[in-house]
Every structure is written in structure tokens, then in C-alpha cells.
Design a protein around this motif. Sequence first.
Motif, PDB file in Angstrom:
ATOM      1  N   ASP A 133      37.671  65.260  22.569  1.00 21.56           N
ATOM      2  CA  ASP A 133      36.427  64.933  23.257  1.00 21.56           C
ATOM      3  C   ASP A 133      36.656  64.788  24.755  1.00 21.56           C
ATOM      4  O   ASP A 133      35.794  65.133  25.568  1.00 21.56           O
ATOM      5  CB  ASP A 133      35.844  63.618  22.717  1.00 21.56           C
ATOM      6  N   VAL A 134      37.824  64.255  25.124  1.00 21.53           N
ATOM      7  CA  VAL A 134      38.133  63.933  26.522  1.00 21.53           C
ATOM      8  C   VAL A 134      39.562  64.353  26.836  1.00 21.53           C
ATOM      9  O   VAL A 134      40.462  64.201  26.003  1.00 21.53           O
ATOM     10  CB  VAL A 134      37.997  62.412  26.781  1.00 21.53           C
ATOM     11  N   ILE A 135      39.763  64.880  28.041  1.00 19.71           N
ATOM     12  CA  ILE A 135      41.113  65.116  28.547  1.00 19.71           C
ATOM     13  C   ILE A 135      41.242  64.385  29.883  1.00 19.71           C
ATOM     14  O   ILE A 135      40.489  64.650  30.824  1.00 19.71           O
ATOM     15  CB  ILE A 135      41.414  66.608  28.752  1.00 19.71           C
ATOM     16  N   LEU A 136      42.179  63.440  29.953  1.00 20.82           N
ATOM     17  CA  LEU A 136      42.532  62.772  31.207  1.00 20.82           C
ATOM     18  C   LEU A 136      43.726  63.526  31.776  1.00 20.82           C
ATOM     19  O   LEU A 136      44.827  63.483  31.219  1.00 20.82           O
ATOM     20  CB  LEU A 136      42.876  61.307  30.950  1.00 20.82           C
ATOM     21  N   MET A 163      35.002  66.744  27.907  1.00 25.60           N
ATOM     22  CA  MET A 163      34.910  65.983  29.147  1.00 25.60           C
ATOM     23  C   MET A 163      36.272  66.007  29.833  1.00 25.60           C
ATOM     24  O   MET A 163      37.259  65.507  29.298  1.00 25.60           O
ATOM     25  CB  MET A 163      34.489  64.538  28.894  1.00 25.60           C
ATOM     26  N   LEU A 164      36.346  66.618  31.002  1.00 26.56           N
ATOM     27  CA  LEU A 164      37.578  66.687  31.779  1.00 26.56           C
ATOM     28  C   LEU A 164      37.542  65.661  32.898  1.00 26.56           C
ATOM     29  O   LEU A 164      36.636  65.677  33.735  1.00 26.56           O
ATOM     30  CB  LEU A 164      37.761  68.087  32.374  1.00 26.56           C
ATOM     31  N   ILE A 165      38.517  64.771  32.909  1.00 27.13           N
ATOM     32  CA  ILE A 165      38.597  63.725  33.932  1.00 27.13           C
ATOM     33  C   ILE A 165      39.915  63.871  34.668  1.00 27.13           C
ATOM     34  O   ILE A 165      40.990  63.803  34.055  1.00 27.13           O
ATOM     35  CB  ILE A 165      38.499  62.322  33.315  1.00 27.13           C
ATOM     36  N   ALA A 166      39.841  64.088  35.972  1.00 27.38           N
ATOM     37  CA  ALA A 166      41.053  64.107  36.794  1.00 27.38           C
ATOM     38  C   ALA A 166      41.474  62.662  37.056  1.00 27.38           C
ATOM     39  O   ALA A 166      40.681  61.865  37.557  1.00 27.38           O
ATOM     40  CB  ALA A 166      40.783  64.827  38.117  1.00 27.38           C
ATOM     41  N   LEU A 167      42.699  62.317  36.696  1.00 33.86           N
ATOM     42  CA  LEU A 167      43.241  60.971  36.919  1.00 33.86           C
ATOM     43  C   LEU A 167      44.481  61.140  37.778  1.00 33.86           C
ATOM     44  O   LEU A 167      45.548  61.510  37.292  1.00 33.86           O
ATOM     45  CB  LEU A 167      43.573  60.299  35.587  1.00 33.86           C
ATOM     46  N   THR A 210      27.078  64.317  30.380  1.00 37.07           N
ATOM     47  CA  THR A 210      28.423  64.374  30.909  1.00 37.07           C
ATOM     48  C   THR A 210      28.544  63.462  32.102  1.00 37.07           C
ATOM     49  O   THR A 210      27.554  63.012  32.671  1.00 37.07           O
ATOM     50  CB  THR A 210      28.810  65.813  31.350  1.00 37.07           C
ATOM     51  N   ALA A 211      29.792  63.198  32.502  1.00 35.92           N
ATOM     52  CA  ALA A 211      30.012  62.324  33.646  1.00 35.92           C
ATOM     53  C   ALA A 211      29.624  63.029  34.925  1.00 35.92           C
ATOM     54  O   ALA A 211      29.694  64.236  35.043  1.00 35.92           O
ATOM     55  CB  ALA A 211      31.497  61.926  33.702  1.00 35.92           C
ATOM     56  N   SER A 212      29.225  62.235  35.898  1.00 39.43           N
ATOM     57  CA  SER A 212      28.870  62.792  37.202  1.00 39.43           C
ATOM     58  C   SER A 212      29.920  62.428  38.215  1.00 39.43           C
ATOM     59  O   SER A 212      30.717  61.542  37.990  1.00 39.43           O
ATOM     60  CB  SER A 212      27.504  62.248  37.626  1.00 39.43           C
TER      61      SER A 212
END
Length: 212
Positions: A133-136, A163-167, A210-212
Motif C-alpha cells: 500500500d505504501v513505500i517509504l 502511495m510513494l513517500i520520500a523519506l 492520496t497524500a498531497s
Amino acid sequence: MGISSDELPKVFELFVQVDRSLERAQGGLGIGLALVKRLVEMHGGTVAAVSDGPGRGSEFVVRLPALALEDHSYKGSAQTSEEAQRKCCILFVDDDPDSAASLAVLLDLTGNVTYTAGDGIEAVREAQRLRPDVILLDIGLPKFNGYEAARLIRETEWGRDIMLIALTGWGQDDAVQKSKDAGFDAHIVKPAKYAELMLLLSKLSKDGETAS
């Protein structure tokens, strides 16, 4: 070694390191105290830090509810909104395996299913296998960097809705813009706040958002 008054309120935040030179020399990641806080709160307790300043030492106080042995009515603290959200399959990608594993443990505590990868090629391969569901995703990765891995994932049919999140430690405007161009839904700069991660994950409970 003690903690200064301006650092004291932040010691339980994710990725915060009070003395970066010393922590890095000893392999500290700034995750341990955030993990402690989460574990204590899950047991209905509190944890606090006290210090008179650098060189004056530190005291950490954990308070947990006590139960009478014959009392069977206690069912733990009420489920928080973050725990009530839909649980996620999350892939953490970081070339520091301890960092990825520690953060995975932290989110495992809320019932999520977590996996880790150590480079950009492995990230794409694991994303295809797991369909999370999500990739950090860290940006500064070996083999493929985070931008390249994100583009490859977004080019696939199965990767369009992840959901792709750059961390990452890169927070410059051009780094954030590159994240958007590569297909990331959000860009979080370390040190990330646990509440910020929970807010992004909570968006998955709303279909199509989705995230903004």
C-alpha cells in the motif's frame, strides 16, 4: 551527558539526535526513544525526560498503570484513531538496514505489515512482489536512487496506486520538486514526526485519496 533545555522537548521525536557527532560515532539513529514512547503508550503509560542541562546527566521516568491481580476489568487504553485506521502493507527502503528495520518495528506496533529493502533495484523488485500500500523510499540509494526507483514503479500498472513517500534528509526546493516529478505523493524531511507519518497513512482509509 545531559540534555539542553531547547532539545529536551524533542528527544522523543523520530530521528532526533541530541548530540549528532556522538550519536553518529556510536551508530545512533534517533529512533530508540520514539520506539520507547510508543511501547509505553501502548501499555497505557507515559514517559518523560528530565535534565538540568549538558554535563548534568538525564533522568527518564516511565509510568505504567498498576493492576490488582483480581481485577479482570482492565482492557487497555482505548484504541486511538491511528490504530483504528486500515492497516497497511508498508515497504521501507533505506541503505542503512538498522534505520529501515527500526522504523519498520515502530509501525509494526500499530498492526501494519512491514518489509525492508536496501537499494533502488531491490525496492522495485520487492514492490513488484509485495504490491504494498505504501513505500517509504530514501532518495540517496545505491544502484538506483529513489527518484529512479519511483519512476520505474510508476511506469507499471501495479505501481500506479501505491502511495510513494520520500523519506530523506534532502529538503531543498529542488529535491522536493524532483520528488513530485518522479511520482512521489509526499516528501518528508528527516527528522520525521511520527504523527506526520500516521497522518499520511490514515489517508489510505479513504478510497481514492492520496497524500498531497
